[in-house]
Structures are given as structure tokens and as C-alpha cells.
Motif scaffolding. Structure first.
Motif, mmCIF file in Angstrom:
data_model
loop_
_atom_site.group_PDB
_atom_site.id
_atom_site.type_symbol
_atom_site.label_atom_id
_atom_site.label_comp_id
_atom_site.label_asym_id
_atom_site.label_seq_id
_atom_site.Cartn_x
_atom_site.Cartn_y
_atom_site.Cartn_z
ATOM 1 N N UNK A 87 0.828 -1.173 0.063
ATOM 2 C CA UNK A 87 -0.169 -0.031 0.028
ATOM 3 C C UNK A 87 0.733 1.205 0.006
ATOM 4 N N UNK A 88 1.769 1.286 -0.906
ATOM 5 C CA UNK A 88 2.800 2.275 -0.804
ATOM 6 C C UNK A 88 2.137 3.604 -1.787
ATOM 7 N N UNK A 89 1.934 4.775 -1.033
ATOM 8 C CA UNK A 89 1.520 5.926 -1.649
ATOM 9 C C UNK A 89 2.726 6.797 -2.484
ATOM 10 N N UNK A 90 3.616 6.923 -1.666
ATOM 11 C CA UNK A 90 4.573 7.878 -2.333
ATOM 12 C C UNK A 90 5.907 7.221 -2.497
ATOM 13 N N UNK A 91 6.711 7.647 -3.391
ATOM 14 C CA UNK A 91 8.069 7.139 -3.568
ATOM 15 C C UNK A 91 8.870 8.246 -4.212
ATOM 16 N N UNK A 92 10.257 8.085 -3.365
ATOM 17 C CA UNK A 92 11.291 8.928 -4.099
ATOM 18 C C UNK A 92 12.265 8.116 -4.398
ATOM 19 N N UNK A 93 12.872 7.806 -5.552
ATOM 20 C CA UNK A 93 13.959 7.206 -5.782
ATOM 21 C C UNK A 93 15.098 7.232 -4.866
ATOM 22 N N UNK A 94 15.314 8.368 -4.172
ATOM 23 C CA UNK A 94 16.344 8.550 -3.252
ATOM 24 C C UNK A 94 16.405 7.679 -2.195
ATOM 25 N N UNK A 95 15.499 6.771 -1.907
ATOM 26 C CA UNK A 95 15.647 6.085 -0.972
ATOM 27 C C UNK A 95 16.513 4.727 -1.296
ATOM 28 N N UNK A 96 16.834 4.845 -2.479
ATOM 29 C CA UNK A 96 17.730 3.667 -2.947
ATOM 30 C C UNK A 96 19.320 4.270 -3.521
#
Length: 789
Positions: A87-96
Motif C-alpha cells: 500500500x505504498x502511496x509515495x516514492x522517491x527514488x532517493x531511498x535507493x
């Protein structure tokens, strides 16, 4: 609090596509890396104790709603990350940003609404399909130069939605349009991807196929072709014609009538498509006879699977004829419930035919002479029953090399005759049937690979026709009780006998299976005894490979070693080697006998045994005699006959040791007991008659005495006259047989037949000698006649 999980899409198209893509990407990674699976754990966040050495991480099917840099920053070797069905709503590729090796990222089936794509990643596979996007992409550009696979989805498609893809050199583009509610015509650009996968809305027609232009695309997969999209597909194929480069076309989950199906098939026939796959099609009632044009086609392979084709209102021969007369090299019709298939009307181009998972009977391709080029025929999961009829079917297929008739009801009785197989048949799969050991009487003589697993085979008959070319034999899941020999299979290289009832290899196995290089005999109830040692040595010496060794080879019998690996079972060489055991026993016996004999000679044990036996016999005779048997006329216990040359020993040794002071023994001696006035002969006779025993002291001097001869004669005469046992032969000195005169034939006979006593020179033996002699003459004389000196 975690938000409710988004309902999981169950569409067969997406399930198949995603699973295939996922495993293709992680296959090479799993060979060298470490996989950590946390799927279906009801997780609300990424766990803090993930293994740092993981290369594959599966967090799918949970309730994770947020991602942070710290979640993956320490997993530096991470290559594959599956976050689908959360149920992920937001994602910033910086987490990787710390996961420089990350190549495969699956974020499908979440509730993503915003996406930040500013970070450049080394991703090769990115799946963003099945989220809550309104438009196709939220990023004006995607900085992922290595990206090869991209999965997208949206509720609305506008003209500029695909502009971000212009800089990408994708191999595969997946478009999920199941939730599409708005489409602006002409919004689909000309794609340059080699593979395009599109899942349509099953009940809405946005005429996307009409706008679809293919340039460099070689493979196209279309899913959910229903209603108006069926005719649109036909128009797309007609437009495609021969101008494109499309080679592979897959139509999945298509619903149409038989006539529509034939029209689509005819349209695809006239394109550049070489491989056509139609799966999960429904409403396929064949109602009319259709004309089909087989000319001008590039098609080589046609696959129709999980598509039920029925014929209710028309002759099914028309439907069968369409398939049997196709001029393609490979045809598959599986899971279609076909009950028959006709032989081609003319010599066919078929080299590959698959009709698995139908209800075909033994009449299929009966007397068919137009399949001369056929090399592979698959008839698994049908209703075939007669092995002999199937062999006759192949006799006309001169090029047939591979035949699969597994999962049928095939049987063969030993009394049946006439199995005739194709001459070039090299691989035969007869697994999961009802075949017994008689099947070995009905096999192709040139077969190289034979699969007979999961049947009713308990043994291999010795009279089996020799299969000289057989290299691989699969007998797993049968009823074998021992590991069979290879007498009929001289070229055998691989033997599979797992999951049988094998307790030990047969003697023929060791003798005839010298050429086998690989044996699979796992999970059998082995009996751990001497016979199993040679089998274990085969693996230790590297003579053959035992698949699954040693963990899958366990002792079942006897009870005390059950569960022990065969490799750990040990038994003495002496117990198992009969020749060695016999040799050891023989050596021990010879040594024991030699030792006993040596001791006997050294201790003179035979003499003691002889004397004890004489004493026992004397006691036995005395016990048997009754008091009334004692004759009243007896006056002496014994009469002694001896030579005058031996008189000193008689007077000084013999008589003193027999006549004790108590007077219990009375000896008759001629010097003191002969009566004057009587002749010598009369005295001899009288003394012998009055004595209970007659003792003869034998020596070389004895045989030279004339009177001793008379005494022996009269005593021997009394022996036979009264049937008594009154003679005692006492050997004072050994008498060589050659010095005994001929007239002493009675002495020779007595010494040959009767037991005699020998005077021992050793003092240690003389006590037993006197005891035996006294016991021999001991008797109770009438008291009135006892004389005391």
C-alpha cells in the motif's frame, strides 16, 4: 495506521507476464547470491533486521505504506527488490541511493500517486503498473540509461504521456490498460521496443489497436480481446500485413466465436508473424464449415492452448480438417477437449505436433501415411489405451524421433503380438500409464531414451529383446524390488530408479552395468547388509555418479540401522567375504587341532583317556552283574600268566600293588598255588577255572614261552565257552607283530579285537593304571573261600 490493502488483480495475463519476467531477471542472481523472502508476513513496515548480504529481497503481499533510506542503506549487494502488492502511496527514488547494484524493482499493485524520478539508477527492470496513477507518468523524464523493461499503467492516456520514453532504449514495454477510463485518439506513438505487452480493459473499446503502429517490434502480446476488440484485432492484422517486422504474436484471454477465430487466424496467416500463440480463448463453438486459404504465409508455429473447441451444430470433420491440413511445421492444440484428429489429406510439412491434454483415443492418426516428415509427436494426457495400436500408428512415420504418450491409460499384455514402431524412434515417454513388466516385449529396438516412470513395473524380464542403443532409462515410481541389471541394455549411461521398493542391487547389476555413468536411486528402502557395500564403493571410487548422494540414500532394514545413510554403514570384511571367512576358520581349525594334538602328545592324554574308558567299561560290567551271578567255585580274583623272564616285575611290582594288606584281592600264582602231584596242565586249568579274571603279562618273552601259550589257550577256551569277559591283556613291553610266532594266532586276534592295558613307565601315570587294573578284577568272592596269608 496502515491503509487498507488494494485488491489484488487476478487477471491470468498479468500473473503469467509478471511471474515470467520476475524469474527471468533473478535466475542468474540466485545462482550466486542470497535470497531473503518476507512475502505474506502482514508487515506494516520494512523490517529492521534484514540480512545485509541479501541480493534478492521479496517483501511482496504485505501492508507496507512507506519507504525510508535507512530501510535498504545497509544492503549494499541488493540486486532484486520485490515490493508489489503493498500500500505504498509515495516514492522517491532517493531511498535507493546506496543500492548501486539494484537492477530489478517491482512496485506494481500498490497505490502510488506521486513519484520522484530525479535520481539516476542502474535499473534494468522497473514495474510501476497497477497503481493509482491518473496519467501514464509523473516524471517528465526517466534517467535510467540501462533500463530494458518498463511496466506502466494509467486511468487516462493523452498525447504527451509517452514523451518520457523517447530517450529510453527499452527491450520490453508492458502497458496495463485494465483501469483505463479515458483515451484521446492518436495518443499511441510508434514504438521501437522489441517486445510490447498490452492488457486491455475487457469490456471497453478505445480503439487503441487502430492507433497502434509497430516499427521495430518483433514480439507482441495482447490480452483481454473481447467484443468490439475482436474485429479491431482483425483490422490491425490486415493493416499489419507484410509491412512490419512482427515475428511473434500472442493472444491471451480472447473471447470470440468460431467464425471470428477463423477470420483472425486467416488474417494472421497473411502477416510476417512466424509464431502465433492463442491461449485461454472461450466461446469457440465450431458451427459451420469454413474455407481456409493456406497459401502465402510466413507462419511456422501455431499454438492453441487452454482453449475449448467444441462442435455442436456441424460435422466435426470440418474443424479437424482445418488443423490437419495446415502447412506449418509445428502445431500445438492442447487443453481443447479434442476427441479426434484427422490425418492430413496430402503429404504434410509437420515436424512437430502436440495434442496434449485432450481426450483423443486409439483411433488418432490410424493408417496415416502423410506424416513422413514428423519428428516430434506429443499425445500426453489423453485417453489412449492400447500400446500395440500406438506402435502401429508410428510405423508409417518414418522420421519420428520423439514420442510422448505419458499420462494415458496404456496397457500391454504379454500374449499380444505385433508391435511395430517407427524405425527412427529415439525417445519414448510412456510415464504415468498402466504398464507392467510385459512392456519390455513391446519396445522400439533402436530407442535411446525411454521414460517408464510411474507405472506398475515390478521387474525387468530376462528374455527382453536387447535394446542396444538405449542410453537413458527412467523407472522411477514403480514397484522394483532390486536394482536391475543391464544385460539387455549394453549402452545404458543413465538409470533412474528413485521411489521404488529397492532393498539392494541385484547381482546382475554389478556384473552387467559397467558402462553406467549416472544412477538415480534416491528414496528407496535399502537393506543395509554385505550386498550394499559394493554399491557404496561405486560412488566412493568414482565409477558412477549417484544423484542425491549421500543424503537421499538411507537404510530401512534392519531395524537397528534404520535412518542411517548408506555412506555411514560399515560391516566387517570378514563377515561379508565368504572365501576369507572360510580361510580364516580353516586356519584357526588347523591351528587348534595342531595345538590340541601337540598337547595330547606332550601330556599323553590319549593314554589317560584310554585308561579312563577301560575303567568306565569295567565299572559298567560290574554294575550289570548281579550278586547271584557270582559263581560259588571262585577262589581267586585273578590268575596271572607271565614269562619267567618277567617274574621279577610280577613278584615285586604287580602282585604287591594288587594284593594289599587288607586281603581284598587274591591272586593265583603258579609258584604258590599249583597243587603238587597234579600235572602242569591240570594245575593251569584248575587255576583258570577258580579265578574270576586271567591276567596275561605280554612281552617279547611271553611269546617265546610254551606254557604261556597253553595258559592263553585254556583261558581263551573258557572265554568262548562261558561267553564271559575274563581275559585281561597287560602289555609290559611293546611286542612287534613280526616276532609273534604263527602258532600264536589267537594272541594276534585278541590284540586286534580286544582292548589291552599298557604299563606306563612314568610314575605319574601308574596310579591310574593300578586303579583300572584293580577295578577290572574287583569282585565279591564267597566269604568262606577267602584265604588270608
Amino acid at each position: 495506521m496502515a491503509k487498507a490493502r488494494r485488491p489484488v488483480t487476478r487477471n491470468v495475463c498479468t500473473v503469467f507476464i509478471f511471474i515470467t519476467a520476475f524469474w527471468n531477471n533473478i535466475q542468474s542472481t540466485e545462482e550466486t547470491g542470497f535470497s531473503a523472502v518476507y512475502s505474506d508476513r502482514f508487515l506494516n513496515q520494512v523490517p529492521k533486521n534484514l540480512p545485509a548480504e541479501a541480493t534478492v529481497l521479496d517483501l511482496s503481499h504485505n501492508n507496507i505504506s512507506q519507504l525510508q533510506i535507512s530501510d535498504f542503506s545497509y544492503i549494499l549487494r541488493l540486486q532484486v527488490l520485490n515490493l508489489s502488492h503493498n500500500v505504498i502511496q509515495e516514492l522517491n527514488f532517493s531511498v535507493f541511493q546506496y543500492n548501486e547494484n539494484l537492477e530489478h524493482l517491482d512496485l506494481s499493485h500498490n497505490v502510488l500517486q506521486t513519484l520522484s524520478c530525479h535520481l539516476a539508477l542502474s535499473l534494468r527492470h522497473l514495474n510501476l503498473a497497477y497503481n493509482n496513477y491518473t496519467d501514464m507518468l509523473m516524471c517528465p523524464a526517466i534517467d535510467m540509461p540501462k533500463l530494458q523493461y518498463l511496466g506502466l499503467g494509467a486511468k487516462r492516456i493523452q498525447g504527451s504521456d509517452f514523451s518520457a520514453l523517447t530517450n529510453l532504449q527499452l527491450d520490453t514495454l508492458f502497458l496495463s490498460l485494465e483501469d483505463l477510463s479515458e483515451y484521446r485518439p492518436k495518443s499511441i506513438p510508434v514504438f521501437n521496443m522489441k517486445t510490447i505487452q498490452i492488457v486491455f480493459h475487457p469490456h471497453r473499446d478505445f480503439r487503441i489497436l487502430s492507433d497502434l503502429e509497430l516499427n521495430a517490434t518483433e514480439s507482441l502480446e495482447l490480452c483481454n480481446i473481447h467484443d468490439e476488440q475482436v474485429s479491431e484485432l482483425k483490422m490491425f492484422l490486415l493493416k499489419l500485413s507484410r509491412r512490419g517486422r512482427l515475428l511473434n504474436l500472442t493472444l491471451n484471454n480472447m473471447r470470440c466465436s468460431w467464425d471470428e477465430f477463423i477470420s483472425i487466424l486467416q488474417a494472421a496467416w497473411e502477416t510476417t508473424v512466424e509464431h502465433l500463440v492463442i491461449s485461454n480463448a472461450t466461446w469457440m463453438d465450431a458451427t459451420n464449415a469454413n474455407n481456409f486459404n493456406y497459401t502465402k504465409t510466413s507462419l511456422k508455429t501455431l499454438v492453441i492452448k487452454q482453449t475449448i473447441i467444441t462442435s455442436i451444430k456441424s460435422d466435426p470433420q470440418h474443424m479437424y480438417r482445418i488443423f490437419s491440413n495446415m502447412n506449418v511445421t509445428a502445431l500445438t492444440v492442447s487443453g481443447a477437449k479434442l476427441i479426434h484428429m484427422l490425418c492430413p489429406s496430402n503429404p504434410s510439412q509437420f515436424t512437430y505436433l502436440c495434442f496434449s491434454d485432450n481426450i483423443l483415443t486409439d483411433a488418432v492418426f490410424k493408417n496415416c501415411n502423410n506424416l513422413a516428415l514428423l519428428e516430434t509427436l506429443i499425445l500426453s494426457v489423453n485417453q489412449l489405451t492400447s500400446l500395440i495400436k500406438m506402435s502401429l500408428m508410428t510405423s508409417c512415420m518414418m522420421s519420428l524421433k520423439h514420442l510422448d504418450m505419458s499420462q494415458n491409460l496404456l496397457q500391454y499384455e504379454a500374449q499380444e503380438k505385433g508391435c511395430h514402431w517407427g524405425e527412427n524412434l529415439a525417445e519414448l515417454n510412456l510415464s504415468s500409464n498402466l504398464l507392467s513388466h510385459s512392456v519390455f516385449h513391446c519396445l522400439p529396438v533402436n530407442i535411446q531414451k525411454l521414460d517408464l516412470q510411474n507405472n506398475l513395473i515390478a521387474s525387468i524380464p530376462k528374455e527382453t529383446v536387447e535394446l542396444r542403443a538405449l542410453e537413458e532409462l527412467n523407472l522411477a515410481f514403480n514397484r522394483l524390488s532390486d536394482l536391475p541389471g543391464c544385460g539387455q541394455f549394453r549402452s545404458l549411461r543413465l538409470l533412474n530408479t528413485e521411489m521404488n521398493s529397492i532393498v539392494a542391487p541385484s547381482p546382475e547389476f554389478y556384473r552387467t552395468c559397467q558402462n553406467i555413468r549416472e544412477v538415480k536411486a534416491e528414496h528407496n528402502p535399502f537393506r543395509c547388509s554385505c550386498e550394499i557395500r559394493e554399491f557404496v564403493d561405486l560412488s566412493k571410487q568414482g565409477l558412477m555418479v549417484l544423484v542425491g548422494w549421500p543424503e537421499s540414500y538411507l537404510c530401512e532394514y534392519p531395524e537397528d540401522v534404520r535412518g542411517i545413510q548408506l555412506e555411514e554403514f560399515h560391516v566387517s570384511e570378514l563377515v561379508c567375504n565368504t572365501t576369507l571367512l572360510v580361510a580364516v576358520v580353516l586356519v584357526i581349525t588347523v591351528v587348534f587341532v595342531a595345538v590340541v594334538c601337540g598337547l595330547c602328545i606332550y601330556l599323553d592324554i590319549p593314554w589317560y583317556l584310554k585308561m579312563i574308558w577301560q575303567w568306565t567299561q569295567v565299572k559298567h560290567r560290574i554294575w550289570k552283574n548281579k550278586p547271584e551271578d557270582v559263581l560259588d567255585h571262585l577262589e581267586f580274583h585273578a590268575f596271572i600268566s607271565y614269562s619267567e623272564h618277567d617274574s621279577d616285575w610280577v613278584k615285586n611290582v604287580l602282585i604287591p600293588n594288587l594284593e594289599k594288606e587288607d586281603g581284598s584281592i587274591q591272586i593265583c600264582q603258579h609258584e604258590r598255588n599249583f597243587i603238587a602231584g597234579k600235572s602242569i596242565v591240570e594245575n593251569i586249568i584248575d587255576c583258570i577255572e577258580k579265578s574270576y579274571r586271567s591276567i596275561f603279562v605280554l612281552s617279547p618273552n611271553f611269546v617265546q614261552s610254551e606254557w604261556c601259550h597253553y595258559e592263553l589257550y585254556f583261558a581263551h577256551h573258557k572265554l568262548f565257552q562261558e561267553n564271559a569277559n575274563n581275559l585281561i591283556l597287560l602289555v609290559l613291553e611293546p611286542i612287534p607283530p613280526y616276532i609273534i610266532p604263527t602258532k600264536y594266532y589267537k594272541l594276534k586276534a585278541l590284540m586286534a579285537k580286544r582292548t589291552y592295558m599298557e604299563w606306563p613307565a612314568e610314575k605319574s601315570k601308574q596310579g591310574l593304571f593300578w586303579a583300572n587294573l584293580r577295578a577290572a578284577i574287583q569282585i565279591r568272592l564267597p566269604e568262606k573261600l577267602i584265604h588270608f596269608e
